[in-house]
Design a protein around this motif. Structure first.
Motif, PDB file in Angstrom:
ATOM      1  N   UNK A  53       0.722  -1.097  -0.226  1.00  0.00           N
ATOM      2  CA  UNK A  53       0.135   0.408   0.102  1.00  0.00           C
ATOM      3  C   UNK A  53       0.995   1.306   0.217  1.00  0.00           C
ATOM      4  N   UNK A  54       1.854   1.518   1.128  1.00  0.00           N
ATOM      5  CA  UNK A  54       2.882   2.512   1.169  1.00  0.00           C
ATOM      6  C   UNK A  54       3.474   2.869  -0.419  1.00  0.00           C
ATOM      7  N   UNK A  55       4.351   1.663  -0.887  1.00  0.00           N
ATOM      8  CA  UNK A  55       4.977   1.623  -1.799  1.00  0.00           C
ATOM      9  C   UNK A  55       3.967   2.563  -3.142  1.00  0.00           C
ATOM     10  N   UNK A  56       2.536   2.404  -4.147  1.00  0.00           N
ATOM     11  CA  UNK A  56       1.060   1.786  -4.332  1.00  0.00           C
ATOM     12  C   UNK A  56       1.153   3.525  -4.718  1.00  0.00           C
ATOM     13  N   UNK A  57       1.030   3.951  -3.081  1.00  0.00           N
ATOM     14  CA  UNK A  57       0.799   5.516  -2.521  1.00  0.00           C
ATOM     15  C   UNK A  57       1.084   6.218  -2.892  1.00  0.00           C
ATOM     16  N   UNK A  58       2.499   6.019  -2.932  1.00  0.00           N
ATOM     17  CA  UNK A  58       3.881   7.366  -3.030  1.00  0.00           C
ATOM     18  C   UNK A  58       4.618   6.927  -5.063  1.00  0.00           C
ATOM     19  N   UNK A  59       3.952   6.644  -5.766  1.00  0.00           N
ATOM     20  CA  UNK A  59       3.957   5.920  -6.932  1.00  0.00           C
ATOM     21  C   UNK A  59       2.727   6.820  -7.625  1.00  0.00           C
ATOM     22  N   UNK A  60       1.863   6.522  -7.498  1.00  0.00           N
ATOM     23  CA  UNK A  60       0.119   7.207  -7.368  1.00  0.00           C
ATOM     24  C   UNK A  60       0.762   9.230  -7.267  1.00  0.00           C
ATOM     25  N   UNK A  61       1.264   8.952  -6.323  1.00  0.00           N
ATOM     26  CA  UNK A  61       1.521  11.465  -6.075  1.00  0.00           C
ATOM     27  C   UNK A  61       2.649  11.152  -6.178  1.00  0.00           C
ATOM     28  N   UNK A  62       4.030  10.458  -6.311  1.00  0.00           N
ATOM     29  CA  UNK A  62       4.749  11.820  -7.279  1.00  0.00           C
ATOM     30  C   UNK A  62       4.583  11.009  -9.024  1.00  0.00           C
ATOM     31  N   UNK A  63       4.003  10.770  -9.574  1.00  0.00           N
ATOM     32  CA  UNK A  63       3.121  10.589 -10.708  1.00  0.00           C
ATOM     33  C   UNK A  63       3.650  12.041 -11.537  1.00  0.00           C
ATOM     34  N   UNK A  64       2.392  12.577 -10.570  1.00  0.00           N
ATOM     35  CA  UNK A  64       2.137  13.418 -10.846  1.00  0.00           C
ATOM     36  C   UNK A  64       2.609  15.054 -10.756  1.00  0.00           C
ATOM     37  N   UNK A  65       4.072  15.050 -10.195  1.00  0.00           N
ATOM     38  CA  UNK A  65       4.844  15.963 -10.211  1.00  0.00           C
ATOM     39  C   UNK A  65       6.221  15.361 -10.936  1.00  0.00           C
ATOM     40  N   UNK A  66       6.084  15.910 -11.791  1.00  0.00           N
ATOM     41  CA  UNK A  66       6.865  15.447 -12.486  1.00  0.00           C
ATOM     42  C   UNK A  66       8.037  17.028 -13.271  1.00  0.00           C
ATOM     43  N   UNK A  67       7.559  18.235 -12.227  1.00  0.00           N
ATOM     44  CA  UNK A  67       8.332  19.235 -12.409  1.00  0.00           C
ATOM     45  C   UNK A  67       9.177  18.892 -11.004  1.00  0.00           C
ATOM     46  N   UNK A  68       9.428  18.385 -10.224  1.00  0.00           N
ATOM     47  CA  UNK A  68      10.269  18.594  -9.074  1.00  0.00           C
ATOM     48  C   UNK A  68      11.667  16.880  -9.610  1.00  0.00           C
TER      49      UNK A  68
END
Length: 408
Positions: free
Chosen positions: A325-340
């Motif tokens: 669950x934690x790896x999944x939530x991190x992947x989903x959240x960082x996908x939308x932040x391409x700028x960083x």
């Protein structure tokens, strides 16, 4: 009336002295055997709790339990807010915002669904379990990161996430408790209540944060700069009470107050150096007292009958939380932040660092004193989450950081 007041005061004082003495002893032991102190605090609570020595329990000290857990949680969130730096946060705001909102929801609902299947309980009870353990812990992460020189934007991201998601997690838990108490789910009403809680918390936090910052700064409004430590304590209580009075989240308010107070220089406000140092020492001391108190009290709440019945299922739930669950939530959240432009190693580090700590412990303690279905299962899962994530993840943070090459 007078006798009951005396009993309540004596109850608070007696429990406080028991918890602090035991906490200091076990803190020393943790340094000797190099085990995270919060794990030892839990064990200390078990020893003085009803299962072993029966010196302290919820039944014996109900008011003191509630007071310590409520103020302790609020102060820890305030302290966590002060650790967040707005300049760094601005660069990673998308990732932090998503992890603290979408990430919490993914964790809460995923663990809720898994708990419902594993424990064969209603979804609303399972969702309460998921919501309690969905947030991470600034009170544990901040001391760990003070001893490890992690890359600044990564450190600020993880600390900011933990501070924000504690407030979001607390709001979610109280929203679910409201649904359980009313016995009905109304999506429009529940969303409206959630928005009111968030808005009220933000307003109260901003108002008290600005007033507190101005009152202890140099300049014509700095009436109380020599009382900076006292103003910090007053600010926590005032923001919590103001938010609760207007229907907002007291926990969100204390976090926002801490955020503003910790970034005074951004708003061109300065505290005289001497008083700033005193305030820092007092704040750190109170934060330590609150950490000790919350985890020792959580140990006294451990229901060994429930733990004996559900420890295997609880272990499975936490294993899924940490590894899936934690790896999944991190992947989903960082996908939308391409700028960083996060590197894979930085993403892996965020996946691993998700300690369950003070706020879940405090929320669990409060729920244990309520008339809520399946609270024995909740207690078992929370205890297992804290034990596993602090015993394994917090202990290996430095080693993982070195392996992933995310040190400065």
């Amino acid at each position: 009336m007078e006798n009951s007041t005396v009993v309540t005061v004596n109850e608070i004082l007696r429990l406080t002295i028991i918890v602090l003495i035991v906490g200091m002893i076990f803190s020393k032991i943790s340094k000797l055997i190099k085990v995270p102190d919060v794990v030892l605090f839990l064990i200390a609570g078990i020893i003085i709790g009803p299962s072993v020595l029966n010196i302290a329990s919820i039944e014996a000290y109900p008011v003191a339990n509630q007071l310590i857990l409520t103020f302790g949680s609020a102060y820890i969130l305030y302290d966590g807010g002060r650790e967040v730096k707005l300049k760094v946060l601005n660069d990673v705001k998308i990732t932090v915002g998503l992890l603290a909102s979408l990430g919490v929801l993914i964790s809460a609902f995923s663990i809720g669904f898994i708990s419902m299947k594993i424990f064969n309980i209603s979804f609303i009870s399972a969702l309460l379990i998921g919501s309690v353990i969905a947030s991470t812990d600034p009170a544990t992460l901040v001391p760990v990161f003070k001893s490890i020189d992690i890359k600044d934007r990564l450190k600020q991201t993880v600390i900011s996430e933990s501070a924000f998601n504690d407030a979001v997690g607390a709001i979610l838990v109280f929203s679910i408790l409201t649904i359980i108490d009313s016995g009905k789910i109304s999506l429009s009403n529940n969303i409206e209540e959630l928005l009111i809680m968030i808005a009220g918390g933000l307003v109260a936090g901003v108002v008290i944060g600005i007033l507190a910052s101005m009152s202890i700064s140099e300049g014509k409004y700095g009436f109380f700069y020599e009382f900076a430590p006292l103003v910090s304590i007053v600010a926590v209580i005032a923001s919590y009470m103001l938010a609760e009075t207007i229907g907002g989240s007291g926990y969100m308010a204390t976090f926002i107050t801490g955020l503003l107070c910790g970034n005074k220089k951004t708003f061109k406000l300065w505290v005289p150096e001497k008083h700033y140092q005193i305030q820092t020492h007092v704040r750190e001391t109170i934060a330590v007292i609150m950490r000790i108190s919350i985890f020792v009290l959580l140990g006294t709440h451990v229901d060994f009958i429930s733990l004996g019945m559900y420890w295997k299922q609880s272990l499975i739930v936490i294993a899924i939380l940490v590894l899936v669950v934690r790896p999944l939530s991190v992947i989903v959240c960082v996908i939308f932040d391409r700028k960083t432009k996060w590197s894979m190693n930085e993403i892996l580090f965020m996946m691993w660092v998700r300690e369950t700590g003070v706020i879940p412990a405090a929320l669990s303690g409060m729920i244990m004193s309520m008339n809520v279905d399946n609270k024995g299962i909740l207690s078992s899962v929370v205890f297992m989450a804290i034990l596993i994530t602090l015993g394994i993840q917090a202990s290996t943070t430095k080693w993982v950081a070195k392996k992933l090459n995310v040190l400065e």
